[in-house]
Design an enzyme around this catalytic site. Structure first.
Site, PDB file in Angstrom:
ATOM      1  N   HIS A   3      29.747  40.410  31.370  1.00 50.70           N
ATOM      2  CA  HIS A   3      30.758  39.714  30.581  1.00 50.70           C
ATOM      3  C   HIS A   3      30.631  38.207  30.782  1.00 50.70           C
ATOM      4  O   HIS A   3      29.914  37.744  31.682  1.00 50.70           O
ATOM      5  CB  HIS A   3      32.181  40.184  30.939  1.00 50.70           C
ATOM      6  CG  HIS A   3      32.576  39.933  32.361  1.00 50.70           C
ATOM      7  ND1 HIS A   3      32.915  38.687  32.837  1.00 50.70           N
ATOM      8  CD2 HIS A   3      32.674  40.758  33.423  1.00 50.70           C
ATOM      9  CE1 HIS A   3      33.219  38.776  34.116  1.00 50.70           C
ATOM     10  NE2 HIS A   3      33.073  40.025  34.508  1.00 50.70           N
TER      11      HIS A   3
HETATM   12  P1  TYD Z   1      35.775  42.615  36.170  1.00 53.39           P
HETATM   13  O1  TYD Z   1      36.076  41.149  36.163  1.00 53.39           O
HETATM   14  O2  TYD Z   1      35.247  43.215  34.889  1.00 53.39           O
HETATM   15  O3  TYD Z   1      34.760  42.978  37.368  1.00 53.39           O
HETATM   16  P2  TYD Z   1      33.200  42.650  37.597  1.00 53.39           P
HETATM   17  O4  TYD Z   1      32.863  41.414  36.852  1.00 53.39           O
HETATM   18  O5  TYD Z   1      33.066  42.516  39.083  1.00 53.39           O
HETATM   19  O6  TYD Z   1      32.399  43.835  37.106  1.00 53.39           O
HETATM   20  O7  TYD Z   1      37.095  43.380  36.617  1.00 53.39           O
HETATM   21  C1  TYD Z   1      37.074  44.764  36.915  1.00 53.39           C
HETATM   22  C2  TYD Z   1      38.464  45.328  36.590  1.00 53.39           C
HETATM   23  O8  TYD Z   1      39.439  44.712  37.418  1.00 53.39           O
HETATM   24  C3  TYD Z   1      38.884  45.093  35.135  1.00 53.39           C
HETATM   25  O9  TYD Z   1      39.542  46.279  34.695  1.00 53.39           O
HETATM   26  C4  TYD Z   1      39.879  43.973  35.210  1.00 53.39           C
HETATM   27  C5  TYD Z   1      40.459  44.119  36.613  1.00 53.39           C
HETATM   28  N1  TYD Z   1      40.849  42.817  37.187  1.00 53.39           N
HETATM   29  C6  TYD Z   1      42.181  42.481  37.300  1.00 53.39           C
HETATM   30  O10 TYD Z   1      43.086  43.247  36.916  1.00 53.39           O
HETATM   31  N2  TYD Z   1      42.524  41.267  37.830  1.00 53.39           N
HETATM   32  C7  TYD Z   1      41.578  40.384  38.261  1.00 53.39           C
HETATM   33  O11 TYD Z   1      41.928  39.259  38.755  1.00 53.39           O
HETATM   34  C8  TYD Z   1      40.192  40.749  38.145  1.00 53.39           C
HETATM   35  C9  TYD Z   1      39.117  39.823  38.614  1.00 53.39           C
HETATM   36  C10 TYD Z   1      39.875  41.972  37.602  1.00 53.39           C
END
Ligand code: TYD
Length: 142
Positions: A59
């Site tokens: 992303h």
């Molecule tokens: P994501 O940012 O997509 O993780 P990564 O980049 O490490 O793969 O976040 C994973 C999940 O956690 C997604 O469902 C959103 C949630 N999330 C929150 O609720 N609050 C936050 O501050 C973060 C960073 C993620």
């Protein structure tokens, strides 16, 4: 690598490794300090127990900037901007931070013991995410 003390707010728009130095010694252990950052911190989160074979991320963010540390273990980053310029980074020392500006597509690979600590410029907002790669690269056409 940039010494983090030299950075002024708004100065850097490219991903960059930041050297936060360390205080201490091998006999005592070390402290690193994040005093001056390219943004005001609005949120801190950490990610851990990611299996080695999993690729996280996939992303970009519309507004969010981050400084990310591997406080334990090793994390490999592949970053891409909207001009499709790719850069790879490896975080494998706790005093090293990776500045990721907005609008960078990222994937991350964790070693089994890695703990990612993120200092973030914005509060969590799912609307700030660009989760489709095609949507991300189409931003360059606008
Ligand atoms: P994501 O940012 O997509 O993780 P990564 O980049 O490490 O793969 O976040 C994973 C999940 O956690 C997604 O469902 C959103 C949630 N999330 C929150 O609720 N609050 C936050 O501050 C973060 C960073 C993620």
């Amino acid at each position: 690598m940039n010494n983090c003390m030299d950075i002024k707010i708004g100065d850097i728009h490219q991903p960059e490794l930041l050297d936060f130095k360390r205080i201490g010694s091998s006999t005592l252990g070390y402290i690193s300090i994040a005093e001056k950052l390219p943004f005001e911190i609005k949120r801190v989160y950490w990610t851990y127990y990611a299996p080695h074979e999993v690729i996280r991320g996939h992303h970009a963010h519309k507004k969010l900037s981050q400084v990310i540390f591997a406080v334990s273990g090793t994390i490999k980053f592949e970053l891409e901007n909207i001009q499709r310029v790719q850069k790879s980074f490896i975080l494998d020392r706790p005093e090293m931070g990776l500045y990721i500006p907005k609008l960078h597509w990222r994937t991350m690979e964790f070693s089994h013991n890695a703990v990612l600590l993120c200092l973030a410029s914005e509060q969590y907002d799912e609307n700030d995410y660009i989760r489709g790669y095609d949507e991300f690269v189409s931003l360059n056409d606008r």
